[in-house]
Design a protein around this motif. Structure first.
Motif, PDB file in Angstrom:
ATOM      1  N   GLU A 143       0.834  -1.192   0.000  1.00 56.72           N
ATOM      2  CA  GLU A 143       0.000   0.000   0.000  1.00 56.72           C
ATOM      3  C   GLU A 143       0.872   1.246   0.000  1.00 56.72           C
ATOM      4  OE1 GLU A 143      -3.870   1.763   2.433  1.00 56.72           O
ATOM      5  OE2 GLU A 143      -2.655   0.156   3.272  1.00 56.72           O
ATOM      6  N   ALA A 144       0.497   2.229  -0.795  1.00 56.48           N
ATOM      7  CA  ALA A 144       1.270   3.463  -0.898  1.00 56.48           C
ATOM      8  C   ALA A 144       1.226   4.230   0.419  1.00 56.48           C
ATOM      9  CB  ALA A 144       0.719   4.334  -2.021  1.00 56.48           C
ATOM     10  N   PRO A 145       2.256   5.024   0.719  1.00 56.37           N
ATOM     11  CA  PRO A 145       2.238   5.843   1.939  1.00 56.37           C
ATOM     12  C   PRO A 145       1.057   6.803   1.938  1.00 56.37           C
ATOM     13  CG  PRO A 145       4.438   5.821   0.947  1.00 56.37           C
ATOM     14  CD  PRO A 145       3.500   5.195  -0.041  1.00 56.37           C
ATOM     15  N   ALA A 146       0.543   7.089   3.134  1.00 56.45           N
ATOM     16  CA  ALA A 146      -0.575   8.029   3.247  1.00 56.45           C
ATOM     17  C   ALA A 146      -0.137   9.400   2.754  1.00 56.45           C
ATOM     18  CB  ALA A 146      -1.048   8.102   4.700  1.00 56.45           C
ATOM     19  N   ARG A 147      -0.888   9.909   1.796  1.00 54.53           N
ATOM     20  CA  ARG A 147      -0.467  11.165   1.176  1.00 54.53           C
ATOM     21  C   ARG A 147      -1.685  11.953   0.718  1.00 54.53           C
ATOM     22  NH1 ARG A 147       3.529   9.129  -2.026  1.00 54.53           N
ATOM     23  NH2 ARG A 147       5.248   9.576  -0.625  1.00 54.53           N
ATOM     24  N   VAL A 148      -1.650  13.274   0.936  1.00 51.19           N
ATOM     25  CA  VAL A 148      -2.670  14.198   0.454  1.00 51.19           C
ATOM     26  C   VAL A 148      -1.992  15.154  -0.514  1.00 51.19           C
ATOM     27  CG1 VAL A 148      -4.354  15.974   1.051  1.00 51.19           C
ATOM     28  CG2 VAL A 148      -4.004  14.028   2.585  1.00 51.19           C
ATOM     29  N   ILE A 149      -2.445  15.166  -1.770  1.00 50.28           N
ATOM     30  CA  ILE A 149      -1.848  16.021  -2.797  1.00 50.28           C
ATOM     31  C   ILE A 149      -2.795  17.186  -3.055  1.00 50.28           C
ATOM     32  CG2 ILE A 149      -0.824  16.090  -5.089  1.00 50.28           C
ATOM     33  CD1 ILE A 149       0.479  14.077  -3.226  1.00 50.28           C
ATOM     34  N   VAL A 150      -2.265  18.401  -2.953  1.00 50.91           N
ATOM     35  CA  VAL A 150      -3.067  19.603  -3.142  1.00 50.91           C
ATOM     36  C   VAL A 150      -2.438  20.440  -4.241  1.00 50.91           C
ATOM     37  CG1 VAL A 150      -3.935  21.714  -2.086  1.00 50.91           C
ATOM     38  CG2 VAL A 150      -3.800  19.618  -0.735  1.00 50.91           C
ATOM     39  N   ASN A 151      -3.211  20.737  -5.280  1.00 55.39           N
ATOM     40  CA  ASN A 151      -2.782  21.667  -6.322  1.00 55.39           C
ATOM     41  C   ASN A 151      -3.427  23.010  -6.028  1.00 55.39           C
ATOM     42  OD1 ASN A 151      -2.391  23.168  -8.736  1.00 55.39           O
ATOM     43  ND2 ASN A 151      -2.173  21.268  -9.891  1.00 55.39           N
ATOM     44  N   ALA A 152      -2.633  23.919  -5.474  1.00 54.35           N
ATOM     45  CA  ALA A 152      -3.178  25.196  -5.033  1.00 54.35           C
ATOM     46  C   ALA A 152      -3.643  26.065  -6.188  1.00 54.35           C
ATOM     47  CB  ALA A 152      -2.112  25.951  -4.221  1.00 54.35           C
ATOM     48  N   ARG A 153      -3.119  25.833  -7.401  1.00 53.41           N
ATOM     49  CA  ARG A 153      -3.499  26.665  -8.544  1.00 53.41           C
ATOM     50  C   ARG A 153      -4.866  26.290  -9.089  1.00 53.41           C
ATOM     51  NH1 ARG A 153       1.814  25.309  -9.268  1.00 53.41           N
ATOM     52  NH2 ARG A 153       1.244  23.591 -10.638  1.00 53.41           N
ATOM     53  N   THR A 154      -5.182  25.005  -9.093  1.00 48.75           N
ATOM     54  CA  THR A 154      -6.452  24.550  -9.668  1.00 48.75           C
ATOM     55  C   THR A 154      -7.486  24.174  -8.616  1.00 48.75           C
ATOM     56  OG1 THR A 154      -5.685  22.249  -9.788  1.00 48.75           O
ATOM     57  CG2 THR A 154      -5.211  23.674 -11.670  1.00 48.75           C
ATOM     58  N   GLY A 155      -7.068  24.076  -7.373  1.00 44.84           N
ATOM     59  CA  GLY A 155      -7.994  23.673  -6.322  1.00 44.84           C
ATOM     60  C   GLY A 155      -8.259  22.184  -6.281  1.00 44.84           C
ATOM     61  N   THR A 156      -7.417  21.396  -6.932  1.00 46.58           N
ATOM     62  CA  THR A 156      -7.593  19.947  -6.952  1.00 46.58           C
ATOM     63  C   THR A 156      -6.994  19.340  -5.686  1.00 46.58           C
ATOM     64  OG1 THR A 156      -7.442  19.949  -9.356  1.00 46.58           O
ATOM     65  CG2 THR A 156      -7.136  17.840  -8.253  1.00 46.58           C
ATOM     66  N   VAL A 157      -7.751  18.460  -5.057  1.00 45.09           N
ATOM     67  CA  VAL A 157      -7.302  17.764  -3.847  1.00 45.09           C
ATOM     68  C   VAL A 157      -7.461  16.265  -4.072  1.00 45.09           C
ATOM     69  CG1 VAL A 157      -7.613  17.477  -1.356  1.00 45.09           C
ATOM     70  CG2 VAL A 157      -8.032  19.710  -2.412  1.00 45.09           C
ATOM     71  N   VAL A 158      -6.384  15.510  -3.912  1.00 42.79           N
ATOM     72  CA  VAL A 158      -6.394  14.059  -4.069  1.00 42.79           C
ATOM     73  C   VAL A 158      -5.949  13.434  -2.756  1.00 42.79           C
ATOM     74  CG1 VAL A 158      -5.482  12.087  -5.335  1.00 42.79           C
ATOM     75  CG2 VAL A 158      -5.921  14.233  -6.531  1.00 42.79           C
ATOM     76  N   ILE A 159      -6.776  12.533  -2.217  1.00 41.69           N
ATOM     77  CA  ILE A 159      -6.494  11.858  -0.948  1.00 41.69           C
ATOM     78  C   ILE A 159      -6.500  10.358  -1.210  1.00 41.69           C
ATOM     79  CG2 ILE A 159      -7.207  11.600   1.458  1.00 41.69           C
ATOM     80  CD1 ILE A 159      -8.878  14.136   1.131  1.00 41.69           C
ATOM     81  N   ASN A 160      -5.396   9.676  -0.886  1.00 45.91           N
ATOM     82  CA  ASN A 160      -5.408   8.229  -1.108  1.00 45.91           C
ATOM     83  C   ASN A 160      -6.049   7.511   0.066  1.00 45.91           C
ATOM     84  OD1 ASN A 160      -3.460   8.096   0.900  1.00 45.91           O
ATOM     85  ND2 ASN A 160      -1.797   7.483  -0.445  1.00 45.91           N
ATOM     86  N   SER A 161      -6.309   6.235  -0.123  1.00 40.18           N
ATOM     87  CA  SER A 161      -7.099   5.486   0.855  1.00 40.18           C
ATOM     88  C   SER A 161      -6.341   5.184   2.132  1.00 40.18           C
ATOM     89  CB  SER A 161      -7.568   4.163   0.222  1.00 40.18           C
ATOM     90  OG  SER A 161      -6.453   3.389  -0.198  1.00 40.18           O
ATOM     91  N   ALA A 162      -5.033   5.445   2.171  1.00 39.23           N
ATOM     92  CA  ALA A 162      -4.247   5.155   3.376  1.00 39.23           C
ATOM     93  C   ALA A 162      -4.312   6.283   4.399  1.00 39.23           C
ATOM     94  CB  ALA A 162      -2.789   4.882   2.996  1.00 39.23           C
ATOM     95  N   VAL A 163      -4.935   7.400   4.061  1.00 35.13           N
ATOM     96  CA  VAL A 163      -4.985   8.543   4.970  1.00 35.13           C
ATOM     97  C   VAL A 163      -5.892   8.230   6.157  1.00 35.13           C
ATOM     98  CG1 VAL A 163      -5.685  10.954   5.195  1.00 35.13           C
ATOM     99  CG2 VAL A 163      -4.489  10.189   3.142  1.00 35.13           C
ATOM    100  N   ARG A 164      -5.410   8.524   7.341  1.00 40.68           N
ATOM    101  CA  ARG A 164      -6.186   8.356   8.567  1.00 40.68           C
ATOM    102  C   ARG A 164      -6.131   9.645   9.375  1.00 40.68           C
ATOM    103  NH1 ARG A 164      -7.402   4.797   5.894  1.00 40.68           N
ATOM    104  NH2 ARG A 164      -7.520   2.553   6.332  1.00 40.68           N
ATOM    105  N   VAL A 165      -7.229   9.925  10.086  1.00 38.03           N
ATOM    106  CA  VAL A 165      -7.313  11.129  10.903  1.00 38.03           C
ATOM    107  C   VAL A 165      -7.621  10.727  12.330  1.00 38.03           C
ATOM    108  CG1 VAL A 165      -8.549  13.304  11.270  1.00 38.03           C
ATOM    109  CG2 VAL A 165      -8.072  12.527   8.951  1.00 38.03           C
TER     110      VAL A 165
END
Length: 364
Positions: free
Chosen positions: A248-270
Motif C-alpha cells: 500500500e502506498a504511503p498516506a499522502r494528500v496532494i493539493v494543487n493550489a493553482r487549480t484547487g484539486t485535492v487528491v487523498i489516497n485510501s491510506a490517509v487516517r485522521v
C-alpha cells in the motif's frame, strides 16, 4: 465545487488499498531500455513556408549540394522559402536490429511557418556517444495547419512546424546491452518500496528456487542467472508474468493550489479532532447620487457619495472526526458543512498542524 469534490472522492473510493500486479508492470530490468537519437537535417518541397534565406539553412543547402558535386556560386544565396532547417529525433528500442524501422519526429528550428507537404533529406541520427545508429528520410505527416492573409492576419491550427514520419528511420547499428554477459540480472522498481521489493524477490524465489533473487535495496532486486541471451530471455519472460501483491502506498494528500484539486489516497487516517470552519464576508455597496443646486442659486451640480458597509459571517456547526475514519467518512463530514476544495485545503493543513492527520501533505 462541493459536487466536484464528491465526484473526485467517489472515484478515489474505488481504488483498492492493495492489489496484485505483474512484475513487468512494476519496473524494468537494468540495461534493457530505449535510447534517444537526434540529428540535424533539411526539409525540402515546402509551399513557400520555409526559413526564407536564413544563414544556417543556406549553409546546410550548400553542404547538401556539395555532396552531389554541385557548387553554388559564391555570394549568391538561394531563396529558401521551400526549405527548412530541422531537428530530427527518434527513440531506439532495446534490442533493435539493423534494418528495422523506427518512427521519427521532425521539428523546425528556424522561421519556417509550416512543414506540411515537405520531405526530409537523408539525415544521420546519433546517440549520446556521437555514433550514428539510424538514417532518417521520408515525407512528413503534419497534423497542424496555418494560413496567412495579405493583410497579415493568420490562422494556425495545432502546430504546423512539427511533423512525424512513421517508420521514417532505418536502424544501422545495434546498441550493445550486455544482457547475456553480466554476472546476473537486476530488476529496478519504478516506485521504491522495501515491502514491494521483498515481495518481488519472494515471488521469484517461490517460482525458481530459494536464493535465486534477493532485494538489494528499496528499488533493486538482484537475480542469479546463467550467462547467454537465449537462456536469460526465457528466464525474463517467466519472471515478468509473476504476480505480486503490491504494498500500500504511503498516506499522502496532494493539493494543487493553482487549480484547487485535492487528491487523498485510501491510506490517509485522521485522529480524533473537532473541526469548525466559517467564512467572513465584508460587503461594501457604493450608491452615489447627483445633487442639483436650487434654481437661481448659482450653484454647481455635485455628486454625493453614499456607502453601505455590511459584515456577514457564515456560521458552520462543529463536527467531530472519530479516531481512524475512512476516506468516505472524511469526505462526508466536510461536505456536510458545505466546504469547497479551498476550504478542504485549509482544514487539512490545520489537522496536520494539530497532529491529527497521519499523512504527508504535498502542496503543488
Amino acid at each position: 465545487m462541493i459536487r466536484l469534490l464528491t465526484i473526485v472522492s467517489a472515484i478515489l473510493l474505488i481504488v483498492a488499498p492493495a492489489h496484485a500486479e505483474r512484475i513487468k508492470d512494476l519496473g524494468q530490468f537494468q540495461g534493457i531500455r530505449s535510447n534517444q537519437l537526434v540529428g540535424y537535417g533539411i526539409v525540402v518541397g515546402l509551399a513557400g513556408t520555409g526559413d526564407d534565406n536564413l544563414e544556417y539553412t543556406v549553409a546546410s543547402m550548400r553542404g547538401t549540394a556539395a555532396r552531389f558535386g554541385l557548387t553554388l556560386p559564391q555570394g549568391v544565396n538561394p531563396a529558401l522559402k521551400n526549405a527548412a532547417a530541422v531537428m530530427v529525433t527518434a527513440e531506439l528500442p532495446a534490442f533493435a536490429k539493423p534494418g528495422q524501422r523506427v518512427d521519427v519526429t521532425v521539428s523546425a528550428i528556424g522561421r519556417a511557418k509550416s512543414l506540411r507537404g515537405g520531405s526530409l533529406i537523408m539525415t544521420p541520427l546519433q546517440g549520446a556517444d556521437g555514433q550514428i545508429y539510424a538514417m532518417a528520410q521520408g515525407s512528413l505527416a503534419v497534423g497542424g495547419l496555418g494560413a496567412e492573409g495579405a493583410d497579415g492576419s493568420r490562422v494556425i491550427v495545432n502546430v504546423p512546424s512539427t511533423g512525424r514520419i512513421p517508420e521514417g528511420a532505418s536502424v544501422e547499428r545495434e546498441v550493445a546491452t550486455g544482457f547475456g554477459e553480466t554476472p546476473g540480472l537486476t530488476f529496478n522498481l519504478s516506485r521504491a518500496d522495501f515491502t514491494t521489493a521483498g515481495r518481488v524477490a519472494g515471488a521469484i524465489n517461490a517460482r525458481l528456487g530459494a536464493g535465486t533473487a534477493r532485494a538489494v535495496d528499496a528499488s533493486s532486486i538482484f537475480i542469479q542467472a546463467a550467462p547467454g541471451q537465449d537462456v536469460r530471455s526465457v528466464l525474463v519472460g517467466e519472471i515478468e508474468n509473476l504476480e505480486v501483491q503490491v504494498a500500500e502506498a504511503p498516506a499522502r494528500v496532494i493539493v494543487n493550489a493553482r487549480t484547487g484539486t485535492v487528491v487523498i489516497n485510501s491510506a490517509v487516517r485522521v485522529g480524533p479532532a473537532a473541526v469548525t470552519h466559517g467564512r467572513l464576508t465584508v460587503r461594501v455597496d457604493e450608491s452615489p447620487r447627483v445633487v442639483q443646486p436650487r434654481p437661481f442659486a448659482n450653484g454647481q451640480t455635485a455628486t454625493e457619495e453614499s456607502s453601505a458597509v455590511s459584515v456577514e459571517e457564515q456560521r458552520n456547526p462543529m463536527f467531530v472526526l472519530d479516531p481512524g475514519p475512512r476516506l468516505s467518512d472524511i469526505v462526508d463530514a466536510v461536505n456536510q458543512i458545505g466546504a469547497t476544495p479551498a476550504d478542504l485545503v485549509a482544514i487539512l493543513e490545520a489537522l496536520k498542524q494539530a497532529g491529527a492527520l497521519s499523512a504527508e501533505l504535498v502542496i503543488l
